[in-house]
Write an enzyme that holds these catalytic residues in place. Structure first.
Site, PDB file in Angstrom:
ATOM      1  N   SER A  28       0.796  -1.243   0.000  1.00  0.00           N
ATOM      2  CA  SER A  28       0.000   0.000   0.000  1.00  0.00           C
ATOM      3  C   SER A  28       0.823   1.286   0.000  1.00  0.00           C
ATOM      4  CB  SER A  28      -0.940   0.015   1.200  1.00  0.00           C
ATOM      5  OG  SER A  28      -2.173  -0.525   0.832  1.00  0.00           O
ATOM      6  N   LYS A  78       0.522   3.279  -3.050  1.00  0.00           N
ATOM      7  CA  LYS A  78      -0.668   4.112  -3.318  1.00  0.00           C
ATOM      8  C   LYS A  78      -0.277   5.589  -3.396  1.00  0.00           C
ATOM      9  CE  LYS A  78      -4.263   1.031  -1.426  1.00  0.00           C
ATOM     10  NZ  LYS A  78      -3.793  -0.286  -1.061  1.00  0.00           N
ATOM     11  N   TYR A 112      -2.160  -1.903 -10.900  1.00  0.00           N
ATOM     12  CA  TYR A 112      -2.239  -1.754  -9.438  1.00  0.00           C
ATOM     13  C   TYR A 112      -1.406  -2.838  -8.741  1.00  0.00           C
ATOM     14  CZ  TYR A 112      -4.296  -2.182  -4.765  1.00  0.00           C
ATOM     15  OH  TYR A 112      -4.455  -2.302  -3.412  1.00  0.00           O
ATOM     16  N   TYR A 121      -4.219   2.717   7.831  1.00  0.00           N
ATOM     17  CA  TYR A 121      -5.440   1.908   7.850  1.00  0.00           C
ATOM     18  C   TYR A 121      -6.419   2.449   8.895  1.00  0.00           C
ATOM     19  CZ  TYR A 121      -2.266  -1.221   5.342  1.00  0.00           C
ATOM     20  OH  TYR A 121      -1.367  -1.746   4.466  1.00  0.00           O
ATOM     21  N   VAL A 171       1.079  -3.893   3.646  1.00  0.00           N
ATOM     22  CA  VAL A 171       1.040  -5.240   4.227  1.00  0.00           C
ATOM     23  C   VAL A 171       2.302  -6.050   3.923  1.00  0.00           C
ATOM     24  CG1 VAL A 171      -1.488  -5.384   4.316  1.00  0.00           C
ATOM     25  CG2 VAL A 171      -0.275  -6.255   2.302  1.00  0.00           C
TER      26      VAL A 171
HETATM   27  N1  GLU Z   1      -1.683  -5.374  -2.633  1.00  0.00           N
HETATM   28  C1  GLU Z   1      -2.440  -5.272  -1.417  1.00  0.00           C
HETATM   29  C2  GLU Z   1      -3.924  -5.396  -1.687  1.00  0.00           C
HETATM   30  O1  GLU Z   1      -4.407  -4.833  -2.599  1.00  0.00           O
HETATM   31  C3  GLU Z   1      -2.115  -3.973  -0.743  1.00  0.00           C
HETATM   32  C4  GLU Z   1      -2.775  -3.874   0.583  1.00  0.00           C
HETATM   33  C5  GLU Z   1      -1.992  -3.080   1.586  1.00  0.00           C
HETATM   34  O2  GLU Z   1      -0.763  -3.057   1.628  1.00  0.00           O
HETATM   35  O3  GLU Z   1      -2.688  -2.448   2.384  1.00  0.00           O
HETATM   36  O4  GLU Z   1      -4.637  -6.057  -0.990  1.00  0.00           O
END
Ligand code: GLU
Length: 306
Positions: A62, A65, A190, A242, A260
């Site tokens: 994430s 992002k 993504y 989160y 994650v």
């Molecule tokens: N690739 C993970 C997903 O889309 C990223 C989630 C994360 O790191 O919060 O579930």
């Protein structure tokens, strides 16, 4: 900041590693060694201090992002991007679908949850998927000052094969008119971004550029417009950790983004770029040892922005 302090942060963080475990919903991540822990801190002159497992490669997940959002805002107008995604925290888990099918407002709440990041990624332009991937890769390499940065294809394939929830999210947004074009191509981009493999050193450089208002402390080059940096840092404070973002802001007080894969970056403004890494995660998806190291550094270096 000195070596001894970083070392003490590491020792403190180690005590909390046993309370977490690696993410398992992406099968390839489940096999990561939960005892790994590292920290890298880059100051505003580009000097680096490290302790622990800082040579260990892990996937951004994430944290990417942020990169997707920066590229999307470079290529599109703010209005174009923010008609597809909002700027409000949710308090829900990162892959939640519950707020996506609202009758009057079905756009994802913010770019830091999966739905929002997928919507943002769908606005990244290019003549083909390969071209869009190359644009992202080139920018990520520049941000981290690492021309060898690449995708971990094992993790990518593992997620691409099993990413049913993200598929549900994108197709739901497609039916609600948020997503245009090929869902599978947007998802692939993504997943590729999530699978970028880096070290604590790489990500501390990125974090230092965010802390330094968008200018790389090591090269002096502006990599991100100031307006975008301000927006990104505000989202890191409100949505970066989160559904622990509120408590983290209240107790640690640094703009931060978690993934994650076990990484967390923090960018106390005008001070440092920090990256901590530890694949043992708590139930919300934050690295247990990583969180404690950030708490320790914030407290001992007076990094709480509030
Ligand atoms: N690739 C993970 C997903 O889309 C990223 C989630 C994360 O790191 O919060 O579930």
């Amino acid at each position: 900041m000195d070596q001894q302090l970083i070392q003490s942060a590491l020792s403190y963080g180690r005590r909390f590693v046993r309370y977490g475990k690696p993410a398992s919903y992406i099968p390839e991540l489940a096999s990561k060694d939960p005892s790994k822990l590292g920290v890298a801190v880059c100051d505003m002159e580009g000097n680096l201090l490290t302790a622990g497992d800082t040579e260990e490669k892990f996937t951004m997940q994430s944290i990417s992002k942020l990169i997707a959002l920066i590229i999307a805002l470079e290529q599109n107008s703010y209005d174009d991007v923010f008609t597809k995604v909002g700027l409000e925290p949710t308090g829900d888990s990162f892959s939640s679908t519950v707020r996506l099918d609202h009758l009057t407002n079905n756009k994802p709440f913010n770019p830091m949850i999966n739905a929002g990041a997928i919507a943002v990624t769908s606005t990244i332009r290019g003549a083909s998927l390969e071209e869009r991937r190359d644009v992202c890769l080139a920018f990520a390499r520049k941000l981290m000052g690492n021309s060898g940065l690449d995708v971990d294809y094992e993790v990518f394939l593992s997620e691409a094969r099993t990413g049913y929830k993200n598929r549900a999210i994108i197709y739901l947004m497609r039916s609600n008119g948020i997503i245009e074009g090929s869902c599978e191509e947007h998802l692939e981009l993504y997943f590729l971004l999530c699978s970028l493999a880096c070290t604590c050193r790489d990500l501390s450089m990125f974090a230092a550029t965010l802390a330094n208002d968008g200018i790389s402390p090591s090269t002096g080059e502006r990599l991100i417009p100031l307006r975008t940096v301000k927006l990104v840092r505000s989202l890191m404070v409100t949505c970066g950790m989160y559904d622990y973002s509120g408590e983290f802001a209240a107790t640690v007080g640094m703009p931060s983004k978690s993934g994650v894969g076990g990484g967390i970056i923090s960018c106390p403004i005008g001070r440092y770029g920090i990256c901590v890494y530890g694949p043992a995660l708590d139930e919300k998806g934050n690295s247990t040892g990583g969180l404690k190291m950030l708490e320790y550094l914030s407290e001992n270096m007076d990094l709480n922005m509030f």
